[in-house]
Design an enzyme around this catalytic site. Sequence first.
Site, PDB file in Angstrom:
ATOM      1  N   VAL A   1       0.843  -1.204   0.000  1.00 18.00           N
ATOM      2  CA  VAL A   1       0.000   0.000   0.000  1.00 18.00           C
ATOM      3  C   VAL A   1       0.879   1.254   0.000  1.00 18.00           C
ATOM      4  O   VAL A   1       0.665   2.187  -0.797  1.00 18.00           O
ATOM      5  CB  VAL A   1      -0.959   0.007   1.219  1.00 18.00           C
ATOM      6  CG1 VAL A   1      -1.767   1.291   1.263  1.00 18.00           C
ATOM      7  CG2 VAL A   1      -1.874  -1.203   1.178  1.00 18.00           C
TER       8      VAL A   1
ATOM      9  N   ARG B   1      13.332  -2.195   6.140  1.00 15.22           N
ATOM     10  CA  ARG B   1      14.468  -2.672   5.337  1.00 15.22           C
ATOM     11  C   ARG B   1      14.919  -1.582   4.368  1.00 15.22           C
ATOM     12  O   ARG B   1      14.378  -1.469   3.255  1.00 15.22           O
ATOM     13  CB  ARG B   1      14.055  -3.935   4.574  1.00 15.22           C
ATOM     14  CG  ARG B   1      14.020  -5.160   5.505  1.00 15.22           C
ATOM     15  CD  ARG B   1      13.662  -6.414   4.747  1.00 15.22           C
ATOM     16  NE  ARG B   1      12.308  -6.337   4.196  1.00 15.22           N
ATOM     17  CZ  ARG B   1      11.970  -6.763   2.994  1.00 15.22           C
ATOM     18  NH1 ARG B   1      12.853  -7.279   2.189  1.00 15.22           N
ATOM     19  NH2 ARG B   1      10.722  -6.663   2.579  1.00 15.22           N
TER      20      ARG B   1
ATOM     21  N   LYS C   1      -6.815  -1.568  10.518  1.00 15.89           N
ATOM     22  CA  LYS C   1      -8.098  -1.996  11.114  1.00 15.89           C
ATOM     23  C   LYS C   1      -7.914  -2.654  12.465  1.00 15.89           C
ATOM     24  O   LYS C   1      -8.707  -2.443  13.380  1.00 15.89           O
ATOM     25  CB  LYS C   1      -8.859  -2.918  10.164  1.00 15.89           C
ATOM     26  CG  LYS C   1      -8.165  -4.241   9.927  1.00 15.89           C
ATOM     27  CD  LYS C   1      -8.223  -4.663   8.509  1.00 15.89           C
ATOM     28  CE  LYS C   1      -7.015  -5.522   8.255  1.00 15.89           C
ATOM     29  NZ  LYS C   1      -6.403  -5.396   6.999  1.00 15.89           N
TER      30      LYS C   1
ATOM     31  N   LYS D   1     -13.005  -5.088  11.137  1.00 12.76           N
ATOM     32  CA  LYS D   1     -13.746  -4.129  10.303  1.00 12.76           C
ATOM     33  C   LYS D   1     -15.171  -3.952  10.842  1.00 12.76           C
ATOM     34  O   LYS D   1     -15.722  -2.850  10.841  1.00 12.76           O
ATOM     35  CB  LYS D   1     -13.759  -4.615   8.856  1.00 12.76           C
ATOM     36  CG  LYS D   1     -12.367  -4.589   8.220  1.00 12.76           C
ATOM     37  CD  LYS D   1     -12.319  -5.418   6.945  1.00 12.76           C
ATOM     38  CE  LYS D   1     -10.929  -5.409   6.329  1.00 12.76           C
ATOM     39  NZ  LYS D   1     -10.786  -6.371   5.226  1.00 12.76           N
TER      40      LYS D   1
HETATM   41  N1  HSE Z   1      -7.010  -9.628   3.782  1.00 12.20           N
HETATM   42  C1  HSE Z   1      -8.069  -8.700   3.554  1.00 12.20           C
HETATM   43  C2  HSE Z   1      -9.066  -9.284   2.578  1.00 12.20           C
HETATM   44  C3  HSE Z   1      -7.632  -7.386   2.997  1.00 12.20           C
HETATM   45  O1  HSE Z   1      -8.883 -10.381   2.075  1.00 12.20           O
HETATM   46  O2  HSE Z   1     -10.067  -8.624   2.329  1.00 12.20           O
HETATM   47  C4  HSE Z   1      -7.123  -6.464   4.031  1.00 12.20           C
HETATM   48  O3  HSE Z   1      -8.061  -6.225   5.029  1.00 12.20           O
END
Ligand code: HSE
Length: 429
Positions: free
Chosen positions: A16, A48, A106, A206
């Site tokens: 991201v 890194r 989150k 979430k």
């Molecule tokens: N791993 C999550 C998903 C994305 O598969 O929606 C990041 O929250």
Amino acid sequence: MRTRPLKVALLGCGVVGSEVARIMTTHADDLTARIGAPVELAGVAVRRPSKVREGIDPALITTDATALLKRGDIDVAIEVIGGIEPARTLITTAFENGISVVSANKALLAQDGAALHAAAETHGLDLYYEAAVAGAIPLVRPMRESLAGDKINRVMGIVNGTTNFILDKMDSTGAGYQEALDEATALGYAEADPTADVEGYDAAAKAAILAGIAFHTRVRLDDVYREGMTEVSAADFASAKRMGCTIKLLAILERAADGESVTARVHPAMIPLTHPLASVREAYNAVFVEAEAAGRLMFYGPGAGGAPTASAVLGDLVAICRNKLAEATGPGESAYTQLPVSPMGDVVTRYHISLDVADKPGVLAQVATTFAEHGVSIDTVRQQGKDGEASLVVVTHRAPDAALSGTVEALRKLDTVRGVASIMRVEGE
Ligand code: HSE
């Protein structure tokens, strides 16, 4: 137009973060015009430093995130590290140094959102986190701002793309869970350790964030009932199909009918194929919001991935920069209702229960009596017998989860019930 740039510290430069840096560079002129001042990437904190990061000036790279935040000229920090620490300490450090924060974290917001909001408010700063829920989908701001004059009663959504991909594969190909997971892993949808996704932890975080916003109350991660989707079988999908349903991992947030409490839960559930969420395929996310005046709203789009998540981060960055120029802050936490979160036992819904039973006189009556004794009313029963054994599929009317659990416990004790093959909630009718 102000010529002195607003300075941004990027904390984390993974999938991201690198997209955030790329868009900040390639769209610099548009961002300047939209904000009313140039916005400059002033430092990038990474673990890194030797890794090659295309398009990022190596002079901006540092391993000392704290020093970057304390150097005195940073206006906004973007936290895309994830996890609890060091993200929590760095966000707190940012606030202590007069820096507003965009976060995509989150897990941290679900666990410590209240404390972080309080810290932002104490220092007169912004904390924005559109990217923390459902990636690119504008959801946090529409719920927090566009629906601020309405009353949200229910939110039901697919907020995890990995599990939606797996369930969609199981539905469309008849594959079992492991086979579909293997495909998701091979295609890069599932991580090497898929626990956070398949056990529902990601969706529960979430759900906690969305519930707090929807109901103007505090909902912590621990308040969210959570069941993963690893037990969903090809047989469950076959049963769902017979009922005109599919199976999704859903986050469901509800205000109680009396308005005095809320519930928050994540679990797999059957939903009718006619429900808008049933048509959400592959790794897409979608959230269905029911508000008193607005009615039913659906938000749909990519819930993960570098560029989609960066889109949400950049939207927050622009909003915070505009607030800064206006010498204002955006909306903070709204938790004035202080509604309690009820336990899962209080949730009222329908159930699909699959039993393996002995095929002899009186068994159906015994099973039906057990449901009746626990106050659970049966809607339909389907039986298929073979060689003295039978499979019995019972679909109930709406009943409290505690009553259903009591029923299942009692069913398991009956000599004629060989096993409870599956229990699945039925939603969205
Ligand atoms: N791993 C999550 C998903 C994305 O598969 O929606 C990041 O929250």
